[in-house]
Design an enzyme around this catalytic site. Structure first.
Site, mmCIF file in Angstrom:
data_model
loop_
_atom_site.group_PDB
_atom_site.id
_atom_site.type_symbol
_atom_site.label_atom_id
_atom_site.label_comp_id
_atom_site.label_asym_id
_atom_site.label_seq_id
_atom_site.Cartn_x
_atom_site.Cartn_y
_atom_site.Cartn_z
ATOM 1 N N ASP A 78 19.902 78.961 39.926
ATOM 2 C CA ASP A 78 19.766 79.506 41.261
ATOM 3 C C ASP A 78 18.517 80.396 41.271
ATOM 4 O OD1 ASP A 78 22.289 80.505 43.684
ATOM 5 O OD2 ASP A 78 20.135 80.279 43.879
HETATM 6 C C1 GLC Z 1 19.973 81.257 47.196
HETATM 7 C C2 GLC Z 1 21.359 80.686 47.115
HETATM 8 C C3 GLC Z 1 21.398 79.210 46.888
HETATM 9 C C4 GLC Z 1 20.193 78.566 47.539
HETATM 10 C C5 GLC Z 1 18.985 79.048 46.779
HETATM 11 C C6 GLC Z 1 17.681 78.491 47.378
HETATM 12 O O1 GLC Z 1 19.929 82.515 46.589
HETATM 13 O O2 GLC Z 1 22.268 81.281 46.200
HETATM 14 O O3 GLC Z 1 22.635 78.730 47.426
HETATM 15 O O4 GLC Z 1 20.294 77.159 47.483
HETATM 16 O O5 GLC Z 1 18.898 80.458 46.715
HETATM 17 O O6 GLC Z 1 17.501 78.995 48.665
#
Ligand code: GLC
Length: 739
Positions: free
Chosen positions: A288
């Site tokens: 993430d």
């Molecule tokens: C965010 C979220 C994730 C998302 C990613 C990209 O922090 O936790 O669900 O897909 O970053 O935006």
């Protein structure tokens, strides 16, 4: 030998293969197998290019790339971006990678297309209230078409985290509290995004997230630690991810949380162990947002290199936004801290998916496609149907609803009734508030030309006494008051946990004053999580749960209120009476002292009922339905056997409507205590007045089994079956499992 034949074997094979002159290298041969192309390409890459393929960087919010991206793309060191989108930006960056780099490896463009790209569908929690996997699949398919048309080939969806704590803001993004409903919808959304081939035009790769346990954040506080038992992991949190794998999801995203002390982004047991070895997952895993670097803050990694080493060796193939793989990887490799095998295996997984995604052959997007694809009449019609099906009727005392469209005076109260952005909810991608239909507009459209519709903004945060007085005055003369209450879009979603589930601002005070006018009040709730609606339930005759319904919000709510549509949705998550009851969910264990209001020494509260306000699976209709004739056969089965469950659902009203028939089991006794009910089947049916239908469900080991300490099994003993319209009550029968 696994799919990724040992790298050496593959390279030997390729080196030995007859080369037709010094022409096209194998990896550029579209007719060759993706695995072979990936192996050929891997053999041509430098260490820096390999780590570059494992790098995903963030574009600018409006879709543009950053200047550094062009340079990295030219150097072959940019595997993927998030947020870069639309042809001018994507094609320009892609050109650097494909035409101006040494090996021409295309960039994989990703974006959070969670519940629509430009045509916005109900937030996932609202979509889950449809209890209609085919409809969820259709919505994901429409979203994929729109996403593809702006150059995207990968969405970070579906979010399949089970959530049982409405304080957690991201409960809005998932399918609620239940593993079975969550699994059915996870698979449906994967199928919708990908179709039978995610490399086809109009399709995108899906991504199951967040692996794993993110929804169990302690105290409902986002990003917080989680402690989850093996039983809960196996039986509650894993199943929707397994369903996504079985539906063909090619990517996973790790979660921010540490799980039982090990951050999910370095959790080798769950990534290399469960996901890859046990489940046979062949795709790649992305971290993430900066979650690799966050391993340092977690206290797992001593520094950046340590974080990179631990994440990569745990099986995290691609690093989102933080740059530790690229910056510390080569030295860690040289020092033997990262193995060549691990590095090559990660790069192979990323390359193979790029071949399968078709971006080597089709790296660019036709700039003319977007205008032909976004917000087509078909997609808007689908979004309306999706919103209509997501409506949950919580209360309808005296059949106040549906309202007569010829009413003389309708007072619409509450700022949410005139808000566009709040109708789209969180994670609304490139959805434009200007596209959204407000409730006020929907009502004006739904009523007769002679109906007078007034509006007053009411009592959101910061409302003054004067605002409330004005709203009450406007309402006092009306035939009916429609009060739009709930949350703005930013009160749920990521980093939006709340300690209170109360209506924000002075909304409750306003409702109390509206009730005092003596005029009938209909409450429409716009929200991204279960809220405390106890006072409304005791004092407001009609309550419609609308969630955040998307682009067609106002039309869907108004058509439901004025009877053009009959609500049939059911709650995918329990609504507590009070936040003090949280976590509260239907699939709880019985305990040795089950709650009994009449008995002191039982598991209950002395200052509140232990019951939820509205249970999982609950929802009313303008129609009425009767369940009868539950039959379970045979009366006993072997542990590997199957039972047939059948019963009749009849529409006993004068109006056609939908019912969601639900089937639950209860394993009465076993080597572990099982939940008092487990959802194992459901079907949403539309029945004409007087129409009866016999529904049949087959339950076998997959439905009856449980992950025990000794493994997955159907244990001998008596099972109860429940069939009804929610997780409470219903018809009851039983059968035996005999060894
Ligand atoms: C965010 C979220 C994730 C998302 C990613 C990209 O922090 O936790 O669900 O897909 O970053 O935006």
């Amino acid at each position: 030998m696994n799919k990724y034949m040992s790298i050496a074997a593959l390279i030997f094979l390729l080196a030995a293969s007859p080369v037709r002159g010094a022409e096209v290298p194998l990896y550029k041969d579209a007719a060759a197998a993706p695995a072979a192309r990936a192996a050929d390409l891997l053999g041509r890459m430098t260490v820096e290019e390999k780590f570059g393929q494992l790098q995903q960087l963030d574009g600018l919010w409006e879709g543009n790339y950053r200047e550094e991206h062009l340079k990295l793309a030219r150097e072959g060191k940019l595997g993927s971006t998030l947020n870069v989108r639309t042809a001018p930006f994507a094609n320009t960056l892609q050109k650097e990678a494909v035409e101006n780099s040494r090996l021409g490896i295309p960039v994989l463009f990703a974006f959070d297309v969670i519940h629509g790209y430009r045509t916005i569908f109900p937030v996932p929690l609202g979509e889950s209230a449809q209890w209609d996997p085919l409809l969820a699949e259709a919505a994901a398919s429409a979203a994929a078409e729109e996403a593809y048309s702006v150059g995207l080939k990968w969405t970070f969806a579906p979010m399949v985290d089970i959530a049982r704590d409405p304080r957690w803001g991201r409960i809005v993004e998932g399918s609620g509290e239940d593993a079975y409903l969550g699994s059915r919808l996870a698979a449906a959304r994967v199928r919708g995004f990908q179709g039978s081939d995610y490399g086809a035009p109009g399709k995108v790769m899906a991504c199951a997230k967040h692996w794993v346990g993110y929804g169990a954040a302690e105290a409902g506080r986002d990003y917080n630690s989680t402690d989850i038992s093996e039983s809960a992991l196996r039986n509650i949190y894993f199943p929707p991810f397994k369903a996504a794998v079985e539906a063909g999801v090619p990517t996973f995203m790790t979660a921010f949380n540490d799980l039982n002390g090990v951050p999910s982004t370095a959790n080798k047991r769950n990534i290399a162990g469960v996901l890859r070895s046990e489940w046979g997952f062949k795709g790649f895993v992305v971290s993430d947002y900066t979650s690799v670097k966050e391993l340092i803050l977690h206290g797992l990694a001593a520094d950046g290199e340590d974080a990179a080493v631990k994440a990569l060796s745990a099986g995290v193939d691609m690093e989102m936004v933080s740059t530790l793989y690229r910056e510390t990887g080569p030295a860690a490799l040289a020092a033997g801290k990262i193995s060549q095998a691990d590095l090559d295996a990660s790069v192979l997984r990323v390359l193979e998916l790029k071949f399968r995604a078709g971006i080597f052959e089709n790296p660019y997007i036709d700039p003319a496609l977007e205008a032909k694809t976004l917000k087509t009449p078909e997609k808007l019609a689908l979004a309306l149907n999706a919103a209509l099906k997501s409506m949950v009727l919580l209360k309808n005392e005296g059949a106040l609803l549906p309202l007569d469209p010829k009413l003389k005076k309708v007072a619409v109260i509450g700022a949410l009734a005139d808000s566009r952005a709040d109708m789209l909810g969180s994670w609304s991608a490139d959805g434009k508030p200007a596209d959204a239909v407000t409730l006020l507009e929907g009502i004006k459209e739904a009523v007769s030309p002679v109906t007078w519709v007034s509006y007053s903004s009411g009592a959101f945060a910061g409302a003054t006494d004067k605002d409330l007085d004005k709203a009450v005055a406007a309402a006092a003369a009306a035939d009916v008051i429609i009060a739009a209450v709930g949350e703005t879009f930013d009160l749920s979603g990521e980093a939006a946990s709340r300690v209170s589930l109360a209506l924000p601002g002075r909304q409750l005070e306003l409702l109390e004053r509206l009730k005092k006018t003596g005029r009938p009040v209909v409450a429409v709730v716009f929200n991204g999580r279960p809220l405390e609606l106890g006072w409304l339930n005791d004092n407001i005759p009609a309550i419609l749960e609308a969630w955040q319904p998307g682009t067609q919000a106002g039309s869907a709510v108004a058509q439901t209120l004025f009877g053009k549509s009959n609500p049939g949705g059911k709650l995918p998550v329990t609504f507590p009476r009070s936040v003090g009851q949280v976590p509260i969910y239907y699939g709880h264990r019985n305990t040795g002292r089950p709650p009994d209001a009449k008995e002191k020494y039982t598991s209950k509260y002395i200052d509140s009922s232990f019951e939820p306000l509205y249970p999982f699976g609950y929802g009313l209709s303008y129609s009425s339905f009767a369940f009868s004739g539950l039959a379970v056969s045979p009366a006993s089965i072997k542990p590997d056997g199957k039972v047939q469950v059948s019963f009749e659902v009849k529409n006993i009203s004068r109006r056609s409507g939908d019912e969601v028939a639900q089937v639950y089991i209860k394993d009465e006794a076993g080597s572990e205590t099982r939940p008092v009910r487990e959802l194992k089947g459901f079907q949403r049916v539309t029945l004409a007045p007087g129409e009866a239908r016999v529904l049949t469900f087959e339950l076998g080991p997959a439905e009856l089994g449980w992950h025990y300490a000794g493994g997955f099994a159907v244990e001998p003993g008596r099972f109860k079956i429940y069939a009804g319209s929610s997780s409470v009550g219903g018809l009851e029968a039983s059968f035996e499992v005999k060894p």
